[in-house]
Write a protein that holds these residues in place. Structure first.
Motif, short mmCIF file in Angstrom:
data_model
loop_
_atom_site.label_atom_id
_atom_site.label_comp_id
_atom_site.label_asym_id
_atom_site.label_seq_id
_atom_site.Cartn_x
_atom_site.Cartn_y
_atom_site.Cartn_z
N SER A 587 0.82 -1.22 0.00
CA SER A 587 0.00 0.00 0.00
C SER A 587 0.85 1.27 0.00
N ILE A 588 0.24 2.33 -0.52
CA ILE A 588 0.78 3.68 -0.37
C ILE A 588 -0.34 4.53 0.23
N ARG A 589 -0.14 4.96 1.46
CA ARG A 589 -1.16 5.75 2.15
C ARG A 589 -0.62 7.13 2.47
N LEU A 590 -1.49 8.12 2.48
CA LEU A 590 -1.13 9.46 2.89
C LEU A 590 -1.70 9.70 4.29
N ARG A 591 -0.94 10.39 5.12
CA ARG A 591 -1.38 10.61 6.50
C ARG A 591 -0.87 11.94 7.01
N LYS A 592 -1.46 12.40 8.08
CA LYS A 592 -0.97 13.58 8.77
C LYS A 592 0.23 13.19 9.64
N LYS A 593 1.17 14.11 9.80
CA LYS A 593 2.34 13.83 10.63
C LYS A 593 1.91 13.53 12.07
N PHE A 594 0.92 14.31 12.56
CA PHE A 594 0.34 14.08 13.88
C PHE A 594 -1.08 13.56 13.67
N LEU A 595 -1.34 12.34 14.12
CA LEU A 595 -2.63 11.70 13.82
C LEU A 595 -3.76 12.27 14.67
N ASP A 596 -3.46 12.74 15.89
CA ASP A 596 -4.50 13.25 16.79
C ASP A 596 -5.02 14.60 16.31
N PRO A 597 -6.33 14.74 16.08
CA PRO A 597 -6.88 16.01 15.55
C PRO A 597 -6.68 17.21 16.47
N THR A 598 -6.70 16.99 17.78
CA THR A 598 -6.50 18.10 18.73
C THR A 598 -5.08 18.67 18.60
N THR A 599 -4.09 17.78 18.50
CA THR A 599 -2.70 18.22 18.33
C THR A 599 -2.55 19.01 17.03
N ARG A 600 -3.17 18.53 15.96
CA ARG A 600 -3.08 19.23 14.67
C ARG A 600 -3.71 20.61 14.74
N TYR A 601 -4.82 20.73 15.44
CA TYR A 601 -5.49 22.02 15.56
C TYR A 601 -4.59 23.04 16.27
N LYS A 602 -3.94 22.60 17.35
CA LYS A 602 -3.07 23.51 18.10
C LYS A 602 -1.86 23.94 17.26
N LEU A 603 -1.28 23.00 16.53
CA LEU A 603 -0.11 23.33 15.70
C LEU A 603 -0.48 24.27 14.57
N GLU A 604 -1.65 24.06 13.96
CA GLU A 604 -2.09 24.94 12.88
C GLU A 604 -2.35 26.35 13.40
N ARG A 605 -2.90 26.46 14.60
CA ARG A 605 -3.16 27.77 15.20
C ARG A 605 -1.83 28.50 15.46
N ASP A 606 -0.83 27.74 15.94
CA ASP A 606 0.48 28.36 16.20
C ASP A 606 1.17 28.77 14.90
N ARG A 607 1.00 27.95 13.84
CA ARG A 607 1.65 28.26 12.56
C ARG A 607 1.12 29.56 11.97
N LYS A 608 -0.21 29.77 12.08
CA LYS A 608 -0.81 30.99 11.53
C LYS A 608 -0.35 32.23 12.27
N ARG A 609 0.03 32.05 13.54
CA ARG A 609 0.53 33.19 14.31
C ARG A 609 1.98 33.50 13.98
N GLY A 610 2.73 32.47 13.48
CA GLY A 610 4.15 32.63 13.21
C GLY A 610 4.39 33.33 11.88
N SER A 611 5.69 33.53 11.55
CA SER A 611 6.07 34.19 10.30
C SER A 611 6.49 33.16 9.28
N ALA A 612 6.51 33.56 7.99
CA ALA A 612 6.89 32.65 6.89
C ALA A 612 8.39 32.70 6.67
N SER A 613 9.15 32.31 7.67
CA SER A 613 10.62 32.26 7.53
C SER A 613 11.01 30.94 6.90
N PRO A 614 12.27 30.80 6.44
CA PRO A 614 12.69 29.51 5.88
C PRO A 614 12.47 28.34 6.80
N VAL A 615 12.58 28.58 8.11
CA VAL A 615 12.43 27.47 9.05
C VAL A 615 10.96 27.06 9.14
N SER A 616 10.07 28.06 9.28
CA SER A 616 8.66 27.73 9.44
C SER A 616 8.02 27.32 8.13
#
Length: 617
Positions: A587-616
């Motif tokens: 099989s070839i499956r696609l997945r989120k790096k973090f499977l838990d939806p709550t963790t993904r929500y928190k990370l996405e919220r933090d990303r939108k607050r951050g800047s678009a630097s090469p690291v982020s």
């Protein structure tokens, strides 16, 4: 032992799909390598399963033919830029090159790359203008473009004085003029040009044995094989030798078996002299770039160097809910050993350990090269998850720089606007535009390497499959800013279970699905592409609720659109920074790096607050 004057070592180099492997097929046939009644597959040199499926050469390979009493060792090289390391190794084995150019497409970026390497090493060349029977062939213009390319690359008077042979490789025809080549009966003019224009191996400067290890192979009976060309001295079966390793380390060894090439086979020989391309068994501790030398006079040859890698990818242990169900090799130890074995045989990639013991960073030339490694591992029984390919950044004068690619596109005239508009958001800058006639235009862009990830599929769609694109590393430039990976989000399964047709019927209204009824899914697995830019958690396992009331029009007629097939290359192109591809033998499956939806929500919220630097980014 064959006399040095009776040997010619030649590499066939060209841009991808210009006909190198097909030409070698007919050279082997006409030199009498095969019996008259022998059944031979097309592109016999592409022996690897992946090469046959993709129609490209991935690994440089050796063969040999005899013509008029002279042994011609032929090295067939890859034409894709991602496998440039194979080309550089092949050129160390030879004394001249056959430069193959398509009579319609002319010289392209990889043509420039391989020719620049050959000229820098002082190798003479024979120009082969192939596919002259194409309806859009323009042999005279292509010849002028090749001469211009030689001048641009600083060729000397001797190098620019090359013979020109016109061929139809798929029919085994060659001649000195286009008109004669259309009706020629054989490749005799090509063989004659090799014998007269490609010199024999140079006279050795010393009598003691020296051989640079250019490639490695393995035989079940005799173990590891070192492949290279003898620079000086004579190798005898049974001789003691010294292996000159990195940092001046010397390891004693013995020539247990000595092989030379005859057609497509390795033949055991008792001795071999200067200029011969041979395989030597007996040295277990050995790497590409090492030198075999006489133990009494151990002197190392210059090591092989290749272009700097530009892309990296993280290989991780599969830690998803289905881990270990389909693969044979699933532990970090298995994956680490396999990756380091690949780096041992392939000089153009590097493997680095990361801070976590279950992740490894693989650095290579491009996404295709990395995808080939993943596909080979999958077929060998490995389970692994891999990340989105990322560029290798450099800090110059306190500023972040990223690798750039020179992208050349041959497209129909009506696709020029679409290609230009599509490369704009990818930070591409047009540097040249030339009409080619017959309704086609050649465009050149400078694009960040990360901007080309996922572009190949879009390019084929925009040009309706009629476009040709290729790229070449073109230095570093300051960070060009954030590039959006894709404009759509992912449809993500919110639970473990099996895909249900009823849920698919309503899910396909939200976007394109990657799964079909009956497929197993888990929480955090990507089951489709959302039609909007945000991710959507979706119950793809939902069944229709049953009641005891039936009424006209109550039951929906479920009509499903076939799911989108995601190959490994498509999956690697499609995933974003927070996603992974889970690869198993089945099989070839696609997945989120973090499977838990709550963790993904928190990370996405933090990303939108951050800047678009090469690291982020």
């Amino acid at each position: 032992m064959i006399a040095r004057e009776k040997i010619r070592n030649v590499a066939i180099v060209a841009h991808v799909d210009h006909g190198k492997t097909t030409l070698v097929d007919f050279m082997l046939r006409q030199a009498g390598v095969f019996r008259a009644n022998e059944q031979v597959v097309e592109r016999v040199m592409d022996s690897n399963d992946l090469e046959r499926e993709k129609g490209i050469t991935i690994l440089a390979k050796n063969t040999a033919v005899t013509w008029n009493g002279v042994k011609i060792n032929i090295v067939d090289t890859p034409g894709h830029a991602d496998f440039g390391g194979e080309v550089e190794r092949a050129l160390r084995l030879v004394d001249g090159v056959l430069l193959l150019v398509d009579a319609a497409e002319g010289p392209l970026p990889q043509t420039r790359f391989v020719l620049s390497k050959a000229l820098a090493m002082g190798l003479p060349s024979v120009l082969v203008v192939n596919k002259i029977d194409r309806q859009d062939a323009r042999a005279k213009e292509v010849l002028d473009l090749v001469y211009s390319l030689y001048i641009d690359l600083g060729a000397n008077e001797h190098q620019i004085d090359f013979p020109v042979i016109y061929t139809i490789a798929r029919e085994g025809r060659a001649a000195h003029t286009v008109a004669d080549a259309m009706h020629a009966e054989s490749l005799k003019p090509l063989f004659d040009a090799i014998l007269t224009h490609i010199p024999p191996p140079p006279r050795p400067e010393r009598e003691a044995l020296q051989m640079l290890v250019d490639n490695l192979d393995y035989d079940d009976y005799v173990g590891r094989l070192a492949i290279g060309r003898i620079s000086s001295g004579v190798a005898h079966e049974g001789d003691a030798i010294a292996v000159m390793r990195e940092e001046g380390k010397i390891v004693p060894a013995k020539i247990v078996r000595l092989y030379a090439y005859d057609g497509l086979k390795r033949v055991e020989v008792k001795d071999a002299g200067p200029g011969e391309i041979v395989c030597i068994a007996g040295a277990e501790e050995i790497g590409i770039g090492d030198t075999f030398s006489d133990p009494a006079f151990p002197v190392a040859l210059p090591r092989i160097s290749v272009e700097e890698p530009t892309m990296s990818m993280i290989f991780k242990v599969n830690d998803g809910p289905f881990a270990g169900k389909e693969g044979k090799y699933v532990t970090s130890r298995n994956i680490r050993e396999r990756l380091y074995r690949e780096a041992y045989k392939n000089v153009s990639i590097r493997v680095e350990d990361t801070e976590t013991p279950d992740s490894f960073k693989v650095v290579g030339r491009g996404e295709l090269q990395l995808a080939v490694i993943v596909e080979n591992m999958r077929r060998e029984g490995y389970e692994v998850t891999v990340s989105n390919p990322e560029p290798i950044l450099k800090t110059l004068d306190g500023e972040t720089h990223e690798p750039m690619e020179l992208l050349v596109c041959d497209v129909p005239d009506d696709a020029v606007g679409a290609i230009t508009n599509n490369l704009g958001p990818r930070k591409g800058r047009m540097v040249d535009m030339q009409p080619l006639g017959s309704g086609r235009t050649r465009l050149q862009f400078r694009v960040p390497a990360r901007g080309l990830i996922g572009f190949r599929g879009e390019f084929l769609t925009l040009t309706r499959g009629e476009g040709i694109m290729s790229s070449q590393f073109d230095g570093y430039e300051p960070w060009q800013g954030r590039i959006e990976k894709r404009k759509t989000g992912a449809i993500v399964s919110d639970r473990v279970g099996e895909v249900v047709a009823y849920a698919c019927f309503y899910g396909q209204e939200r976007g394109a699905l990657f799964v079909k009824p009956g497929d197993p899914v888990y929480t955090g697995m990507i089951v489709g592409e959302h039609s909007h830019e945000n991710d959507l958690d979706f119950n793809i396992c939902k069944e229709k609720k049953l009641t005891n009331i039936r009424a006209a029009g109550r039951d929906d007629n479920i009509l499903l659109t076939p799911p989108r097939e995601m190959s490994l290359e498509k999956a690697l192109e499609w995933i974003a920074e927070d996603e992974l591809v889970e690869v198993t033998p089945q099989s070839i499956r696609l997945r989120k790096k973090f499977l838990d939806p709550t963790t993904r929500y928190k990370l996405e919220r933090d990303r939108k607050r951050g800047s678009a630097s090469p690291v982020s980014a």
